[in-house]
Design a protein around this motif. Sequence first.
Motif, PDB file in Angstrom:
ATOM      1  N   PRO A   4       0.321   4.703  31.047  1.00  0.00           N
ATOM      2  CA  PRO A   4      -0.785   4.838  31.826  1.00  0.00           C
ATOM      3  C   PRO A   4      -1.900   5.242  31.202  1.00  0.00           C
ATOM      4  O   PRO A   4      -1.740   5.988  30.441  1.00  0.00           O
ATOM      5  N   ALA A   6      -5.087   8.163  31.521  1.00  0.00           N
ATOM      6  CA  ALA A   6      -6.053   8.733  31.596  1.00  0.00           C
ATOM      7  C   ALA A   6      -7.386   8.754  31.120  1.00  0.00           C
ATOM      8  O   ALA A   6      -8.161   7.938  30.310  1.00  0.00           O
ATOM      9  N   SER A  21      -8.807  10.463  36.459  1.00  0.00           N
ATOM     10  CA  SER A  21      -7.934   9.100  36.980  1.00  0.00           C
ATOM     11  C   SER A  21      -6.537   8.990  36.657  1.00  0.00           C
ATOM     12  O   SER A  21      -6.805   8.799  35.076  1.00  0.00           O
ATOM     13  N   CYS A  22      -5.820   8.401  36.549  1.00  0.00           N
ATOM     14  CA  CYS A  22      -4.094   7.714  35.745  1.00  0.00           C
ATOM     15  C   CYS A  22      -4.247   5.946  36.433  1.00  0.00           C
ATOM     16  O   CYS A  22      -4.129   6.277  37.844  1.00  0.00           O
ATOM     17  N   ILE A  34       4.227  10.541  38.579  1.00  0.00           N
ATOM     18  CA  ILE A  34       3.775  10.506  37.236  1.00  0.00           C
ATOM     19  C   ILE A  34       3.224  11.821  37.145  1.00  0.00           C
ATOM     20  O   ILE A  34       3.340  13.142  37.413  1.00  0.00           O
ATOM     21  N   TRP A  36       0.924  14.955  34.608  1.00  0.00           N
ATOM     22  CA  TRP A  36      -0.759  15.755  33.907  1.00  0.00           C
ATOM     23  C   TRP A  36       0.632  16.610  32.194  1.00  0.00           C
ATOM     24  O   TRP A  36       0.442  17.343  33.307  1.00  0.00           O
ATOM     25  N   THR A  77      -3.447   4.464  41.462  1.00  0.00           N
ATOM     26  CA  THR A  77      -4.026   5.378  40.551  1.00  0.00           C
ATOM     27  C   THR A  77      -3.684   6.419  41.010  1.00  0.00           C
ATOM     28  O   THR A  77      -3.576   6.434  41.625  1.00  0.00           O
ATOM     29  N   TYR A  94      -3.813  14.528  29.543  1.00  0.00           N
ATOM     30  CA  TYR A  94      -3.271  13.051  30.014  1.00  0.00           C
ATOM     31  C   TYR A  94      -2.052  12.503  30.655  1.00  0.00           C
ATOM     32  O   TYR A  94      -1.517  13.904  31.520  1.00  0.00           O
ATOM     33  N   CYS A  95      -1.987  11.773  31.220  1.00  0.00           N
ATOM     34  CA  CYS A  95      -0.708  11.189  32.361  1.00  0.00           C
ATOM     35  C   CYS A  95       0.063  10.469  31.802  1.00  0.00           C
ATOM     36  O   CYS A  95      -0.263   9.388  31.039  1.00  0.00           O
ATOM     37  N   ASN A  96       1.727  10.367  32.402  1.00  0.00           N
ATOM     38  CA  ASN A  96       2.264   9.819  31.744  1.00  0.00           C
ATOM     39  C   ASN A  96       2.931   9.639  33.074  1.00  0.00           C
ATOM     40  O   ASN A  96       3.130  10.092  34.432  1.00  0.00           O
ATOM     41  N   TRP A 106       2.727   7.821  24.326  1.00  0.00           N
ATOM     42  CA  TRP A 106       1.785   8.366  25.454  1.00  0.00           C
ATOM     43  C   TRP A 106       0.038   7.601  24.824  1.00  0.00           C
ATOM     44  O   TRP A 106      -0.045   6.824  24.033  1.00  0.00           O
ATOM     45  N   GLY A 109      -5.839   9.966  26.339  1.00  0.00           N
ATOM     46  CA  GLY A 109      -6.180  10.677  26.972  1.00  0.00           C
ATOM     47  C   GLY A 109      -7.283  11.089  27.375  1.00  0.00           C
ATOM     48  O   GLY A 109      -8.036   9.812  26.820  1.00  0.00           O
TER      49      GLY A 109
END
Length: 116
Positions: A4, A6, A21-22, A34, A36, A77, A94-96, A106, A109
């Motif tokens: 994903p 961000a 948003s991710c 998910i 953040w 999302t 960052y999202c993951n 990663w 971001g």
Amino acid sequence: QVQPVASGGGLVQAGGSLTLSCAASGSELSNNIIVWYRQTPGNGREWVGSIAGPLSTTYVDSVKGRFTISRGTVWNTVYLQMNNLKPEDTAHYYCNTADGLRRDDWGQGTQVTVTS
């Protein structure tokens, strides 16, 4: 493997709001935990919050009551709604997925800058 990314960062005054948003191209995030994270120069990544399942969220104490993680209606999302932003929230966000976190893999971001 789902990767994903961000987006949605920007410059905002203290007290303002932003929604990050991710999303993962071609992949749904609905079956993934998910997370953040955020990072400032010279520091490691700090966990901000997580969402598991449709509604189960947890947050670091410093953002509780101000940040909200939610899933989009089509579940591809995930959003990080940030209200009452403070200068100390300035960071690269960052999202993951939980799997990506375990692999330390990663995506790109997005920068959030909060001015006083």
